[in-house]
Design an enzyme around this catalytic site. Sequence first.
Site, short mmCIF file in Angstrom:
data_model
loop_
_atom_site.label_atom_id
_atom_site.label_comp_id
_atom_site.label_asym_id
_atom_site.label_seq_id
_atom_site.Cartn_x
_atom_site.Cartn_y
_atom_site.Cartn_z
N PHE A 30 0.83 -1.20 0.00
CA PHE A 30 0.00 0.00 0.00
C PHE A 30 0.87 1.25 0.00
O PHE A 30 1.87 1.31 0.71
CB PHE A 30 -0.86 0.07 1.27
CG PHE A 30 -1.78 -1.09 1.50
CD1 PHE A 30 -3.10 -1.05 1.04
CD2 PHE A 30 -1.35 -2.20 2.20
CE1 PHE A 30 -3.95 -2.11 1.29
CE2 PHE A 30 -2.20 -3.27 2.45
CZ PHE A 30 -3.51 -3.22 1.98
N ASP A 31 0.42 2.25 -0.74
CA ASP A 31 0.92 3.59 -0.53
C ASP A 31 0.33 4.11 0.78
O ASP A 31 -0.62 3.55 1.33
CB ASP A 31 0.50 4.48 -1.71
CG ASP A 31 1.00 5.90 -1.57
OD1 ASP A 31 2.08 6.12 -1.00
OD2 ASP A 31 0.28 6.82 -2.03
#
Length: 304
Positions: free
Chosen positions: A161-162
């Site tokens: 995930f960012d």
Amino acid sequence: MAVSLHDQLVVAISSRALFNFEEENQVFNQDPGAYQQLQRERLDLPAPPGVALPLVRKLLAFNQGDRRRVEVVVLSRNDPVSGMRVFRSAKAHGLDSIQRGVFTQGRDPFGYLRPLGAHLFLSANAADVTQALNLGYPAARVLTESADASSAHPQEVRIAFDGDAVLFSDEAERVYQAEGLDAFLRHEVELVAQPLPDGPFKPLLAALHRLQQAAQGGETGGMRLRTALVTARSAPAHERAIRTLMDWQIEVDEAMFLGGLPKGEFLREFAPDFFFDDQTGHVQSASAHVPAGHVRSGIANATP
């Protein structure tokens, strides 16, 4: 007793995210009637795997015997007859446990996320993804041109995930966009002890954390789960992100604070089954190496 999905990780997925229907989609864009006829002619021809099929296969492997921990539901704009091909293709690929589907024949499908209680919606339709995010559901547009998932970790689901505008809100990103890097760093240092507000993908991370705990307890037949935060943040802005995860009582297995370096090659080494980011440049870079999805959320995706 009524059937319920409340204790399962629920993934809603479109037919184009699950299978490679790009040839059929080109026909649909020219003539929807010809598309429906083509799907009928190909009912017994299994569709090739799509970008998200390896992720789905691994997630479903967490189901052991009668204990179901993951439910995958096809949520599609296809017509019901074309939906027959989707289910037949799933069976041909060994995904017999995909038994639920909603086929809307062109009507918006995202409203059905609510009765499903979905933790994730994957679709190749950007408009549907945007509407799902607006309703508060973690959703991403699958880049159908993405590289195939790595086969190096068959017993482990890996998801990356960012941070800002994905796991966290875009609060800090707005400061960066408006005032620049120095102001962003000052903002994050000053507010280091204050957790970042929730982003659209926090519910998915929380659900994955519960699944990971079950795996660590030996309840998933050897399947494991590994998560990573892959962000353009760097020190000292890294600390607020870590403190936020601590406040949520959710751990990630790896954290990469890249300070603006391209994410693609780092993701190639981590080899996620899927990566989520809000910025199109990062998603495009990642898609050359790993399956990737665009989260159309936050200031970076604001309409001019």
